[in-house]
Design a protein around this motif. Structure first.
Motif, short mmCIF file in Angstrom:
data_model
loop_
_atom_site.label_atom_id
_atom_site.label_comp_id
_atom_site.label_asym_id
_atom_site.label_seq_id
_atom_site.Cartn_x
_atom_site.Cartn_y
_atom_site.Cartn_z
N LEU A 1 43.75 37.34 43.24
CA LEU A 1 43.46 38.07 42.01
C LEU A 1 42.47 39.19 42.26
O LEU A 1 42.56 40.27 41.65
CB LEU A 1 42.92 37.12 40.95
N ALA A 2 41.53 38.99 43.17
CA ALA A 2 40.55 40.02 43.49
C ALA A 2 41.23 41.25 44.08
O ALA A 2 40.91 42.39 43.71
CB ALA A 2 39.52 39.47 44.48
N VAL A 3 42.17 41.05 44.98
CA VAL A 3 42.89 42.17 45.59
C VAL A 3 43.73 42.91 44.55
O VAL A 3 43.75 44.15 44.50
CB VAL A 3 43.78 41.67 46.74
N ILE A 4 44.41 42.15 43.69
CA ILE A 4 45.24 42.77 42.65
C ILE A 4 44.39 43.58 41.70
O ILE A 4 44.72 44.72 41.34
CB ILE A 4 46.03 41.69 41.89
N ASN A 5 43.27 43.03 41.27
CA ASN A 5 42.36 43.72 40.37
C ASN A 5 41.89 45.04 40.98
O ASN A 5 41.93 46.10 40.34
CB ASN A 5 41.17 42.82 40.06
N SER A 6 41.46 45.01 42.23
CA SER A 6 40.96 46.22 42.89
C SER A 6 42.07 47.26 43.07
O SER A 6 41.85 48.46 42.87
CB SER A 6 40.35 45.87 44.24
N LEU A 7 43.26 46.82 43.43
CA LEU A 7 44.37 47.75 43.62
C LEU A 7 44.77 48.43 42.32
O LEU A 7 45.09 49.63 42.31
CB LEU A 7 45.58 47.02 44.23
#
Length: 217
Positions: free
Chosen positions: A184-190
């Motif tokens: 979720l952290a990667v998706i949020n940042s992207l």
């Protein structure tokens, strides 16, 4: 036969209404924004006479006085929580499908807030929308802390595009180490980085539109 997934339609409808509502529709008494020359709608700084949006930092003191920014923040927060926490119940094989559906809905929301067409394409910098969305879709504390840190270092950030880029990069470690999870952290940042990337590819700056005193917001 037991159903492995469930769509909670009231929450989904609330999420779509909050996230897919274009910011420019908030103009009082207008459902379509007035066509104005781009140079009249971009931020203008009387103090320094700057005319290039890429040379303009985010003026948080002024932005915090805009009611629309608070509406952006809270609708993104409510929409994010409704979508990511309450709209779907799923498990097992359905997980990937509904997780992808939530990403798709959020991606459309981000594009709606980013892209404007005023004689030519422009990219709005939805700073408060991104802040509310990041808090709503992940660990609430991590999104809030990342945004507060960005506000603290804002004086050294020269452009809205760099502000959003730095916010996206800050979200990653905050989300990972404060419990949101790597995926979720990667998706949020992207999702937050999408605006700066599209802006760079289109060779167009990200700008902050503001009202004049004699015009509606």
């Amino acid at each position: 036969m037991e159903v492995s997934f469930e769509i909670h339609w009231p929450y989904l409808a609330l999420a779509l209404a909050m996230l897919w509502f274009p910011r420019q529709w908030m103009r009082l008494g207008k459902w379509r924004p007035k066509r104005r020359k781009e140079r009249e709608t971009m931020e203008k700084f009387a103090t320094d006479g700057a005319v290039d949006p890429e040379d303009k930092s985010v003026r948080l003191a002024r932005e915090l006085k805009s009611p629309r920014n608070y509406l952006d923040f809270f609708r993104a927060l409510v929409g994010g929580v409704s979508l990511w926490e309450f709209s779907f119940t799923f498990g097992g094989e359905d997980r990937a499908i509904f997780f992808g559906l939530k990403i798709g809905i959020t991606l459309i929301a981000v594009l709606i807030q980013l892209i404007r067409w005023r004689e030519r394409i422009t990219f709005f910098a939805p700073i408060f929308f991104f802040a509310g969305l990041s808090i709503g879709m992940g660990n609430y504390f991590s999104g809030a802390m990342a945004f507060l840190l960005m506000c603290a270092i804002n004086p050294v950030i020269p452009t809205p595009r760099l502000f959003i880029s730095a916010f996206a990069l800050l979200l990653l470690p905050f989300n990972v180490f404060l419990g949101a999870g790597l995926q979720l952290a990667v998706i949020n940042s992207l999702l937050v980085l999408l605006g700066p990337l599209l802006s760079l590819l289109a060779k167009r700056p990200m700008v902050i539109f503001t009202r004049k005193r004699n015009l509606m917001w």
